[in-house]
Scaffold this motif. Structure first.
Motif, short mmCIF file in Angstrom:
data_model
loop_
_atom_site.label_atom_id
_atom_site.label_comp_id
_atom_site.label_asym_id
_atom_site.label_seq_id
_atom_site.Cartn_x
_atom_site.Cartn_y
_atom_site.Cartn_z
N UNK A 95 0.83 -1.19 0.00
CA UNK A 95 0.00 0.00 0.00
C UNK A 95 0.86 1.24 0.00
N UNK A 96 0.36 2.27 0.65
CA UNK A 96 1.08 3.55 0.68
C UNK A 96 2.41 3.46 1.42
N UNK A 97 2.56 2.48 2.31
CA UNK A 97 3.80 2.32 3.08
C UNK A 97 4.72 1.27 2.49
N UNK A 98 4.50 0.89 1.24
CA UNK A 98 5.32 -0.15 0.64
C UNK A 98 4.89 -1.53 1.10
N UNK A 99 5.85 -2.42 1.35
CA UNK A 99 5.54 -3.77 1.81
C UNK A 99 5.62 -3.83 3.33
N UNK A 100 4.65 -4.53 3.96
CA UNK A 100 4.62 -4.68 5.40
C UNK A 100 4.11 -6.07 5.78
N UNK A 101 4.76 -6.74 6.76
CA UNK A 101 4.25 -8.03 7.22
C UNK A 101 3.14 -7.85 8.25
N UNK A 102 2.19 -8.78 8.25
CA UNK A 102 1.11 -8.81 9.23
C UNK A 102 0.99 -10.22 9.78
N UNK A 103 0.32 -10.35 10.92
CA UNK A 103 0.07 -11.67 11.45
C UNK A 103 -1.38 -11.79 11.91
N UNK A 104 -1.91 -13.01 11.83
CA UNK A 104 -3.21 -13.34 12.41
C UNK A 104 -3.02 -14.60 13.23
N UNK A 105 -4.08 -15.04 13.88
CA UNK A 105 -4.00 -16.25 14.69
C UNK A 105 -3.63 -17.47 13.86
N UNK A 106 -4.06 -17.47 12.60
CA UNK A 106 -3.80 -18.63 11.73
C UNK A 106 -2.62 -18.41 10.80
N UNK A 107 -2.03 -17.23 10.80
CA UNK A 107 -0.89 -16.96 9.92
C UNK A 107 0.16 -16.15 10.67
N UNK A 108 0.91 -16.81 11.59
CA UNK A 108 1.98 -16.09 12.29
C UNK A 108 3.05 -15.64 11.32
N UNK A 109 3.62 -14.49 11.59
CA UNK A 109 4.63 -13.91 10.71
C UNK A 109 6.03 -14.21 11.22
N UNK A 110 6.95 -14.50 10.30
CA UNK A 110 8.35 -14.68 10.68
C UNK A 110 8.81 -13.44 11.44
N UNK A 111 9.41 -13.61 12.63
CA UNK A 111 9.78 -12.45 13.46
C UNK A 111 10.98 -11.71 12.91
N UNK A 112 10.79 -11.06 11.79
CA UNK A 112 11.85 -10.26 11.19
C UNK A 112 11.21 -9.12 10.42
N UNK A 113 11.86 -7.98 10.43
CA UNK A 113 11.36 -6.80 9.74
C UNK A 113 11.86 -6.81 8.30
N UNK A 114 11.02 -6.31 7.38
CA UNK A 114 11.41 -6.22 5.98
C UNK A 114 12.67 -5.37 5.84
N UNK A 115 13.64 -5.89 5.09
CA UNK A 115 14.83 -5.12 4.79
C UNK A 115 14.46 -4.00 3.84
N UNK A 116 14.76 -2.77 4.21
CA UNK A 116 14.32 -1.62 3.42
C UNK A 116 15.33 -1.24 2.33
N UNK A 117 16.43 -1.95 2.24
CA UNK A 117 17.41 -1.69 1.19
C UNK A 117 17.25 -2.75 0.10
N UNK A 118 17.00 -2.32 -1.13
CA UNK A 118 16.79 -3.25 -2.22
C UNK A 118 18.08 -3.95 -2.59
N UNK A 119 17.98 -5.25 -2.90
CA UNK A 119 19.11 -6.05 -3.34
C UNK A 119 19.14 -6.08 -4.87
N UNK A 120 20.16 -6.74 -5.42
CA UNK A 120 20.17 -6.99 -6.85
C UNK A 120 19.28 -8.20 -7.14
N UNK A 121 18.99 -8.43 -8.42
CA UNK A 121 18.11 -9.55 -8.76
C UNK A 121 18.88 -10.87 -8.90
N UNK A 122 20.16 -10.88 -8.64
CA UNK A 122 20.97 -12.08 -8.88
C UNK A 122 20.49 -13.29 -8.08
N UNK A 123 20.02 -13.03 -6.87
CA UNK A 123 19.60 -14.13 -5.99
C UNK A 123 18.10 -14.32 -5.97
N UNK A 124 17.38 -13.70 -6.91
CA UNK A 124 15.94 -13.76 -6.86
C UNK A 124 15.37 -14.46 -8.08
#
Length: 345
Positions: A316-345
């Protein structure tokens, strides 16, 4: 041999013959204006993103200025080269490799390698009609649709596009905003002013009676013949049989417009929208509000949500953000805000 029966009034008999289907009309996908490619920018992950999907291998997010971001884990992200700078509004993948994105300037782009590279299929800024979303049933049959009744279809994976002839859906020129395929195979499209269109084959379309006169922004299948539709001012409705109608209003307890949704494996549906609202609609149609993950606060509008192995990811307006619900726990890590190269993607 029995005598042939000849109608007394040949003209009357001719009038009773069903009309021939109209010849497909080529969509105006080309322009004399050459598109500018999207610019590679370290700020793309902070910018407006409008849709997101998980292909089974990668998360793909699209947004303003033709930006497309990819990630394997939802934490590290890379920006890829895109042949247009038009804002991209919608995504559709049919498997891990084949996907399409659409947007402003009537742009349609395609990938056959999981989002790493993209090619242009349509671009016509002179139409001054943005495409709002895209839906593909398989690698060949697809639809692109948007403002003022812009409605295109393809039967060859986007190599050629033709205009959809659907007077019942298009006569008022309403905006078309979302589409899905129901579990029984029928296509359902939603749009402005309560527009609901249904088709068994994607060619012949009929209009359904709507429980709401405002705009719908999206739709998900529900059960064998049913659907959930959602849109302006917190309006959402559900039915067990689209053709029979009998829509039930879901009390979302908000007047925030809903712009995106995702169906969970347990039968619940996550809705996202304006004012950073994230709601869970349970199978019994009760609703609960979802909190952001561990201090990762979103602001403004959320336009899309998807589940991946690491949990739920929104855009959305804030870019990408992780969320969690009771049935979908989120990996306890914050999105890296520095873009990588596409070599590993």
């Amino acid at each position: 041999m029995a005598d042939s029966v000849v109608p007394a009034d040949g003209d009357a008999a001719a009038d009773e013959l069903p009309p021939l289907p109209p010849e497909p009309v080529a969509a105006p996908v080309g322009s004399n204006i050459e598109p500018n490619p999207a610019e590679m920018s370290p700020y793309a992950i902070h910018g407006l993103l409008l849709d997101i999907t998980y292909t089974g291998e990668r998360l793909i997010a699209v947004g303003e200025r033709g930006n497309i971001l990819v990630s394997r884990d939802g934490i590290r992200w890379a920006q890829v080269n895109v042949p247009t700078r038009a804002t991209l509004t919608g995504l559709s993948f049919v498997d891990t490799q084949h996907g399409w994105a659409v947007g402003h300037d009537a742009a349609i782009i395609h990938t056959a390698d999981g989002g790493r590279t993209w090619s242009l299929q349509a671009f016509n800024p002179e139409l001054e009609q943005p495409l709002h979303d895209v839906f593909f049933a398989d690698t060949r049959q697809g639809f692109a649709f948007g403002s003022f009744g812009l409605f295109w279809q393809t039967a060859d994976g986007g190599k050629t596009w033709t205009e959809v002839h659907a007077p019942a859906v298009l006569e008022e020129g309403f905006h078309l905003n979302g589409m899905t395929r129901l579990k029984d195979g029928q296509f359902l499209i939603v749009g402005e002013s309560g527009l609901l269109g249904l088709s068994a084959d994607g060619i012949n379309w009929g209009r359904l009676e709507s429980p709401y006169e405002g705009s719908y922004f999206g739709v998900l299948p529900r059960g064998e013949k049913g659907a959930l539709i959602y849109g302006m001012r917190g309006n959402a409705y559900v039915t067990d049989d689209v053709r029979a109608g009998q829509w039930r209003k879901i009390n979302l307890a908000t007047i925030s417009s809903m712009f995106g949704a995702y169906a969970m494996g347990d039968g619940s549906i996550i809705l996202v929208g304006a004012d950073a609202v994230v709601l869970t609609v349970q199978p019994d149609e009760t609703v609960e509000r979802v909190a952001t993950y561990a201090g990762v606060a979103s602001s403004g509008t959320i336009t899309g949500i998807v589940r991946h192995p690491g949990g739920l990811m929104t855009v959305g307006e804030s870019g990408v953000q992780p969320y969690q619900t009771k049935t979908a726990p989120t990996v306890p890590a914050v999105v890296t805000r520095d873009l990588q190269t596409t070599d590993d993607f």
